[in-house]
Design a protein around this motif. Sequence first.
Motif, PDB file in Angstrom:
ATOM      1  N   ASP A 120       0.856  -1.181   0.000  1.00  0.00           N
ATOM      2  CA  ASP A 120       0.000   0.000   0.000  1.00  0.00           C
ATOM      3  C   ASP A 120       0.893   1.233   0.000  1.00  0.00           C
ATOM      4  O   ASP A 120       1.644   1.453   0.951  1.00  0.00           O
ATOM      5  CB  ASP A 120      -0.903   0.002   1.238  1.00  0.00           C
ATOM      6  CG  ASP A 120      -1.997   1.059   1.174  1.00  0.00           C
ATOM      7  OD1 ASP A 120      -1.747   2.136   0.594  1.00  0.00           O
ATOM      8  OD2 ASP A 120      -3.085   0.815   1.716  1.00  0.00           O
ATOM      9  N   PRO A 121       0.863   2.034  -1.061  1.00  0.00           N
ATOM     10  CA  PRO A 121       1.775   3.177  -1.129  1.00  0.00           C
ATOM     11  C   PRO A 121       1.472   4.267  -0.118  1.00  0.00           C
ATOM     12  O   PRO A 121       2.339   5.104   0.172  1.00  0.00           O
ATOM     13  CB  PRO A 121       1.575   3.700  -2.561  1.00  0.00           C
ATOM     14  CG  PRO A 121       0.224   3.225  -2.964  1.00  0.00           C
ATOM     15  CD  PRO A 121       0.038   1.914  -2.275  1.00  0.00           C
ATOM     16  N   TYR A 122       0.266   4.259   0.442  1.00  0.00           N
ATOM     17  CA  TYR A 122      -0.117   5.363   1.318  1.00  0.00           C
ATOM     18  C   TYR A 122      -0.346   4.913   2.761  1.00  0.00           C
ATOM     19  O   TYR A 122      -1.479   4.840   3.241  1.00  0.00           O
ATOM     20  CB  TYR A 122      -1.355   6.070   0.766  1.00  0.00           C
ATOM     21  CG  TYR A 122      -1.098   6.641  -0.612  1.00  0.00           C
ATOM     22  CD1 TYR A 122      -0.241   7.724  -0.788  1.00  0.00           C
ATOM     23  CD2 TYR A 122      -1.693   6.074  -1.740  1.00  0.00           C
ATOM     24  CE1 TYR A 122       0.020   8.236  -2.049  1.00  0.00           C
ATOM     25  CE2 TYR A 122      -1.440   6.577  -3.004  1.00  0.00           C
ATOM     26  CZ  TYR A 122      -0.578   7.662  -3.156  1.00  0.00           C
ATOM     27  OH  TYR A 122      -0.318   8.161  -4.395  1.00  0.00           O
ATOM     28  N   ILE A 149       4.012 -10.157   9.615  1.00  0.00           N
ATOM     29  CA  ILE A 149       3.352  -9.177   8.762  1.00  0.00           C
ATOM     30  C   ILE A 149       4.428  -8.427   7.981  1.00  0.00           C
ATOM     31  O   ILE A 149       5.384  -7.907   8.566  1.00  0.00           O
ATOM     32  CB  ILE A 149       2.529  -8.177   9.593  1.00  0.00           C
ATOM     33  CG1 ILE A 149       1.460  -8.908  10.415  1.00  0.00           C
ATOM     34  CG2 ILE A 149       1.881  -7.124   8.683  1.00  0.00           C
ATOM     35  CD1 ILE A 149       0.760  -8.032  11.436  1.00  0.00           C
ATOM     36  N   HIS A 150       4.279  -8.382   6.662  1.00  0.00           N
ATOM     37  CA  HIS A 150       5.206  -7.657   5.796  1.00  0.00           C
ATOM     38  C   HIS A 150       4.485  -6.428   5.244  1.00  0.00           C
ATOM     39  O   HIS A 150       3.352  -6.543   4.763  1.00  0.00           O
ATOM     40  CB  HIS A 150       5.662  -8.530   4.619  1.00  0.00           C
ATOM     41  CG  HIS A 150       6.210  -9.861   5.019  1.00  0.00           C
ATOM     42  ND1 HIS A 150       7.548 -10.084   5.246  1.00  0.00           N
ATOM     43  CD2 HIS A 150       5.581 -11.061   5.238  1.00  0.00           C
ATOM     44  CE1 HIS A 150       7.731 -11.353   5.567  1.00  0.00           C
ATOM     45  NE2 HIS A 150       6.555 -11.966   5.576  1.00  0.00           N
ATOM     46  N   LEU A 151       5.127  -5.284   5.270  1.00  0.00           N
ATOM     47  CA  LEU A 151       4.544  -4.068   4.704  1.00  0.00           C
ATOM     48  C   LEU A 151       5.492  -3.475   3.672  1.00  0.00           C
ATOM     49  O   LEU A 151       6.672  -3.269   3.948  1.00  0.00           O
ATOM     50  CB  LEU A 151       4.280  -3.027   5.795  1.00  0.00           C
ATOM     51  CG  LEU A 151       3.830  -1.645   5.294  1.00  0.00           C
ATOM     52  CD1 LEU A 151       2.480  -1.723   4.585  1.00  0.00           C
ATOM     53  CD2 LEU A 151       3.767  -0.652   6.458  1.00  0.00           C
ATOM     54  N   MET A 181       7.280  -8.183  12.369  1.00  0.00           N
ATOM     55  CA  MET A 181       6.875  -7.267  11.300  1.00  0.00           C
ATOM     56  C   MET A 181       8.111  -6.699  10.625  1.00  0.00           C
ATOM     57  O   MET A 181       9.098  -6.374  11.285  1.00  0.00           O
ATOM     58  CB  MET A 181       6.030  -6.121  11.878  1.00  0.00           C
ATOM     59  CG  MET A 181       5.770  -4.967  10.916  1.00  0.00           C
ATOM     60  SD  MET A 181       4.872  -3.628  11.728  1.00  0.00           S
ATOM     61  CE  MET A 181       5.308  -2.239  10.658  1.00  0.00           C
ATOM     62  N   ASP A 182       8.075  -6.612   9.303  1.00  0.00           N
ATOM     63  CA  ASP A 182       9.155  -5.939   8.591  1.00  0.00           C
ATOM     64  C   ASP A 182       8.549  -4.945   7.617  1.00  0.00           C
ATOM     65  O   ASP A 182       7.465  -5.156   7.071  1.00  0.00           O
ATOM     66  CB  ASP A 182      10.078  -6.937   7.876  1.00  0.00           C
ATOM     67  CG  ASP A 182       9.421  -7.602   6.681  1.00  0.00           C
ATOM     68  OD1 ASP A 182       9.262  -6.934   5.654  1.00  0.00           O
ATOM     69  OD2 ASP A 182       9.073  -8.802   6.780  1.00  0.00           O
ATOM     70  N   VAL A 183       9.261  -3.836   7.422  1.00  0.00           N
ATOM     71  CA  VAL A 183       8.805  -2.759   6.549  1.00  0.00           C
ATOM     72  C   VAL A 183       9.846  -2.509   5.474  1.00  0.00           C
ATOM     73  O   VAL A 183      11.038  -2.406   5.763  1.00  0.00           O
ATOM     74  CB  VAL A 183       8.568  -1.460   7.343  1.00  0.00           C
ATOM     75  CG1 VAL A 183       8.092  -0.347   6.403  1.00  0.00           C
ATOM     76  CG2 VAL A 183       7.565  -1.676   8.466  1.00  0.00           C
ATOM     77  N   GLN A 184       9.386  -2.420   4.234  1.00  0.00           N
ATOM     78  CA  GLN A 184      10.259  -2.052   3.122  1.00  0.00           C
ATOM     79  C   GLN A 184       9.621  -0.890   2.381  1.00  0.00           C
ATOM     80  O   GLN A 184       8.390  -0.746   2.359  1.00  0.00           O
ATOM     81  CB  GLN A 184      10.461  -3.241   2.180  1.00  0.00           C
ATOM     82  CG  GLN A 184      11.203  -4.409   2.811  1.00  0.00           C
ATOM     83  CD  GLN A 184      11.451  -5.540   1.826  1.00  0.00           C
ATOM     84  OE1 GLN A 184      11.401  -5.335   0.612  1.00  0.00           O
ATOM     85  NE2 GLN A 184      11.718  -6.727   2.342  1.00  0.00           N
TER      86      GLN A 184
END
Length: 246
Positions: A120-122, A149-151, A181-184
Amino acid sequence: MSQNNLPGIEVSAISVLKRAVELDQSSRFQESLICYQEGIQLLMDVLKAVKDDSKKVHYREKIKGYMARAEQIKEHVNRAKEEGKYHEQIRISNNATGYSFETLFRPYTQDGLTEVWVEDPYVRHVHQLYNFLRFCEMLVKLPSKVQKIHLLTSQDEDSSSQQASAFEDIKQSLQSHGVAMDVQYSSTIHDREIRFDNGWIIKIGRGLDYFKKPKARFSIGYCDYDLRECHETTVDVFHSKHTKTK
């Protein structure tokens, strides 16, 4: 169950089964299946409590009919999933209510969900970060025990420190519940997609940000998203036998 509670249970069963039929007629089969199952269980509770033999016969016939339809839907959904042809579309109209994350996603979290990918870009501004947090809260409450959870989102250059800080808080909080959780970040991301490792793929036109701003801080719908008005958007649901990760 006491006889005093019987009318309330019966009313609940009728309401849930009516919703099941409406969803069935709208080809929202996975959602209707959940409602059929819940309604049938309520009717079975009523059947156990009634004393009148004629009513028992009536309820048995009703249960038999609903069970037959639920089995047909289950076979249809399973066959479509196996063939990779399952597609369901939900249209959320402007100002519609009743589409919290729990309501929208629950039918697709039943089959051993353990890992989730969100693109989700936003997920940048405060209300978008809160939307993502509420989505995570929904996942944490599931009986299926989500583990990761991956974002993938875009980075807010203007307030990246706020965004990064919020993600770190969410990450730490999830860890206390046994969820990693990881965020990219991606500067080219455009599509919005949520993938579950049980095979379900949900594409929402507006991503997680389909709720309207509440009219006031102390207005109905501020806390309960089922009562929050929505923007118009379309939700497409697919099933892939094996979810592909990117």
